[in-house]
Each structure stands twice: as structure tokens, then as C-alpha cells.
Design an enzyme around this catalytic site. Structure first.
Site, PDB file in Angstrom:
ATOM      1  CE  LYS A   1      11.177  16.114 -19.306  1.00  0.00           C
ATOM      2  NZ  LYS A   1      10.465  15.073 -20.083  1.00  0.00           N
TER       3      LYS A   1
ATOM      4  CE1 TYR B   1       7.309  13.123 -15.976  1.00  0.00           C
ATOM      5  CE2 TYR B   1       9.478  12.673 -15.061  1.00  0.00           C
ATOM      6  CZ  TYR B   1       8.668  13.378 -15.931  1.00  0.00           C
ATOM      7  OH  TYR B   1       9.213  14.334 -16.762  1.00  0.00           O
TER       8      TYR B   1
ATOM      9  CG  PHE C   1       8.043   5.402 -20.986  1.00  0.00           C
ATOM     10  CD1 PHE C   1       7.982   6.464 -20.105  1.00  0.00           C
ATOM     11  CD2 PHE C   1       6.909   5.089 -21.743  1.00  0.00           C
ATOM     12  CE1 PHE C   1       6.823   7.211 -19.963  1.00  0.00           C
ATOM     13  CE2 PHE C   1       5.734   5.833 -21.606  1.00  0.00           C
ATOM     14  CZ  PHE C   1       5.698   6.897 -20.704  1.00  0.00           C
TER      15      PHE C   1
ATOM     16  NE  ARG D   1       8.334  18.143 -24.334  1.00  0.00           N
ATOM     17  CZ  ARG D   1       7.341  17.651 -23.607  1.00  0.00           C
ATOM     18  NH1 ARG D   1       6.161  17.431 -24.163  1.00  0.00           N
ATOM     19  NH2 ARG D   1       7.523  17.369 -22.337  1.00  0.00           N
TER      20      ARG D   1
ATOM     21  CG  ASN E   1      10.235  15.095 -23.810  1.00  0.00           C
ATOM     22  OD1 ASN E   1      10.810  15.196 -22.734  1.00  0.00           O
ATOM     23  ND2 ASN E   1       8.965  14.766 -23.925  1.00  0.00           N
TER      24      ASN E   1
ATOM     25  CG  HIS F   1       7.583  18.390 -16.494  1.00  0.00           C
ATOM     26  ND1 HIS F   1       6.744  17.320 -16.701  1.00  0.00           N
ATOM     27  CD2 HIS F   1       6.965  19.184 -15.578  1.00  0.00           C
ATOM     28  CE1 HIS F   1       5.680  17.457 -15.917  1.00  0.00           C
ATOM     29  NE2 HIS F   1       5.787  18.585 -15.230  1.00  0.00           N
TER      30      HIS F   1
ATOM     31  CD  GLU G   1       3.560  18.470 -12.640  1.00  0.00           C
ATOM     32  OE1 GLU G   1       3.192  17.446 -13.241  1.00  0.00           O
ATOM     33  OE2 GLU G   1       3.872  19.522 -13.228  1.00  0.00           O
TER      34      GLU G   1
HETATM   35  P1  IDP Z   1       4.510  15.146 -21.179  1.00  0.00           P
HETATM   36  O1  IDP Z   1       5.922  15.353 -20.640  1.00  0.00           O
HETATM   37  O2  IDP Z   1       4.351  15.734 -22.540  1.00  0.00           O
HETATM   38  O3  IDP Z   1       3.448  15.564 -20.201  1.00  0.00           O
HETATM   39  P2  IDP Z   1       3.918  12.397 -20.410  1.00  0.00           P
HETATM   40  O4  IDP Z   1       3.033  11.471 -21.152  1.00  0.00           O
HETATM   41  O5  IDP Z   1       3.426  12.955 -19.115  1.00  0.00           O
HETATM   42  O6  IDP Z   1       4.326  13.565 -21.408  1.00  0.00           O
HETATM   43  O7  IDP Z   1       5.290  11.658 -20.179  1.00  0.00           O
HETATM   44  C1  IDP Z   1       6.256  12.177 -19.298  1.00  0.00           C
HETATM   45  C2  IDP Z   1       7.613  12.016 -19.916  1.00  0.00           C
HETATM   46  O8  IDP Z   1       7.888  10.642 -20.091  1.00  0.00           O
HETATM   47  C3  IDP Z   1       7.780  12.617 -21.318  1.00  0.00           C
HETATM   48  O9  IDP Z   1       8.029  14.005 -21.309  1.00  0.00           O
HETATM   49  C4  IDP Z   1       8.955  11.830 -21.837  1.00  0.00           C
HETATM   50  O10 IDP Z   1      10.192  12.326 -21.296  1.00  0.00           O
HETATM   51  C5  IDP Z   1       8.693  10.451 -21.245  1.00  0.00           C
HETATM   52  N1  IDP Z   1       7.982   9.596 -22.190  1.00  0.00           N
HETATM   53  C6  IDP Z   1       6.680   9.664 -22.532  1.00  0.00           C
HETATM   54  N2  IDP Z   1       6.356   8.730 -23.448  1.00  0.00           N
HETATM   55  C7  IDP Z   1       7.508   8.040 -23.669  1.00  0.00           C
HETATM   56  C8  IDP Z   1       7.845   6.930 -24.514  1.00  0.00           C
HETATM   57  O11 IDP Z   1       7.008   6.395 -25.247  1.00  0.00           O
HETATM   58  N3  IDP Z   1       9.145   6.508 -24.468  1.00  0.00           N
HETATM   59  C9  IDP Z   1      10.084   7.088 -23.673  1.00  0.00           C
HETATM   60  N4  IDP Z   1       9.819   8.120 -22.874  1.00  0.00           N
HETATM   61  C10 IDP Z   1       8.546   8.591 -22.864  1.00  0.00           C
HETATM   62 MG    MG Z   2       2.881  14.828 -18.354  1.00  0.00          MG
END
Ligand code: IDP
Ligand code: MG
Length: 152
Positions: free
Chosen positions: A12, A52, A60, A105, A115, A118, A129
Site C-alpha cells: 500500500k 474493495y 471506513f 503487519r 496496515n 494487501h 483480484e
Molecule cells: P484484510 O486486508 O486483512 O483482508 P479486510 O477486512 O478485507 O482486511 O479490510 C480491507 C482493508 O480495509 C484492511 O486491510 C484495512 O486497510 C482496512 N480496514 C479494515 N478494517 C478497518 C477498520 O476498522 N478501520 C479502518 N480501516 C480498516
Molecule cells: Mg480482505
């Protein structure tokens, strides 16, 4: 070849700014995975909304799209045995606070909304994807010369 399908990994924008590109690629290489596609691009908001789409109703979501569009990303496809699942283990949990030491992470801890990286969460989403981010001709087909030293 003793591999499963590829996984989509993206560094990212803040992962690039923090100088973590080499470190992340190194970890996948050391694990014995092969890069079959790597490119550096700034993804459009439309593209990121599609990537997404499953999260479109989350509070968010707008901030996530803005964060991902705030700079360039390194989009990659890695192949190797169990790469989708192992890739997720290497990334750590969505929230770095829940991730185990040794995961990307956790080691480069920043909050959940920043974080760094991805990774596809299933073979099905990996296929989706990869086709969203790469044209077939952007992916190479080769066998690592280390293959027989990594796989039995
Ligand atoms: P993942 O990346 O571990 O698969 P997902 O639930 O698919 O997690 O969420 C995609 C991305 O959205 C996360 O990597 C993170 O950057 C962001 N994200 C997820 N949950 C939150 C949150 O509670 N607050 C802010 N950003 C979030
Ligand atoms: Mg995900």
C-alpha cells in the site's frame, strides 16, 4: 509443478513511503515463492472501489479508498505451494494489534487503517483480484531454478 494458483499481494502507499518494498519482496522470495507479475501504479478510485467492493457498506470504506489512492502501490502476483493461505499468515491479521510477531503487519506496526499490505484471502478472491489488476500478458510463466530444492 507442486504449486497452487497465485495470490495477489499489494504494498500500500505508506508501505512504499516507509521503504518496505524490498523487505516485503524479500520475505516472499525467502519463503520460496515466485513473482510472476510486479508493477508500480497509482490505482484510480474506481479501480479501488471495485477491488474493495465487498466492503462498500463499511464506515471506513471512503477513507480506505482515499488511503489506497493517496500514492502508488506495488501490485504483485506470487505463486507457490499454498501461497494464498501462507501469504495471509505472512501478512498477519487485518489489525496489526492482533498479529503475531514475525508477521509483516506486526513487525511494521501501524494502525489497521494504515496496515501497509494487501493479500488475497481465498483462492477465489485471488483469481478475481489478479484479473482485476493484471492483464494475462503481464504475467510470466516460468519455473524457478530453485524449484526442486523447495518442493519435494
Ligand atoms: P484484510 O486486508 O486483512 O483482508 P479486510 O477486512 O478485507 O482486511 O479490510 C480491507 C482493508 O480495509 C484492511 O486491510 C484495512 O486497510 C482496512 N480496514 C479494515 N478494517 C478497518 C477498520 O476498522 N478501520 C479502518 N480501516 C480498516
Ligand atoms: Mg480482505
Amino acid at each position: 509443478m507442486a504449486t497452487t494458483k497465485g495470490t495477489f499481494i499489494a504494498i500500500k502507499p505508506n508501505g512504499i513511503q516507509l521503504g518496505l518494498v524490498g523487505e516485503i519482496i524479500k520475505r516472499f522470495e525467502q519463503k520460496g515463492f515466485c513473482p510472476v507479475g510486479i508493477k508500480f501504479l497509482r490505482a484510480s478510485e474506481e479501480h479501488l472501489k471495485q477491488h474493495y467492493v465487498d466492503l462498500k457498506d463499511r464506515p471506513f470504506f471512503p477513507g480506505l479508498v482515499k488511503y489506497m489512492n493517496s500514492g502508488h502501490v506495488v501490485a504483485m502476483v506470487w505463486e507457490g505451494f499454498n501461497v494464498v493461505k501462507t501469504g495471509r499468515v505472512m501478512l498477519g491479521e487485518t489489525n496489526p494489534a492482533d498479529s503475531k510477531p514475525g508477521t509483516i503487519r506486526e513487525d511494521f506496526y501501524i494502525q489497521v487503517g494504515r496496515n501497509i499490505i494487501h493479500g488475497s484471502d481465498s483462492v477465489k478472491s485471488a483469481e478475481k483480484e489478479i484479473s482485476l489488476w493484471f492483464k494475462p500478458e503481464e504475467l510470466v510463466d516460468y519455473m524457478s531454478c530453485a524449484h526442486d530444492w523447495v518442493y519435494e
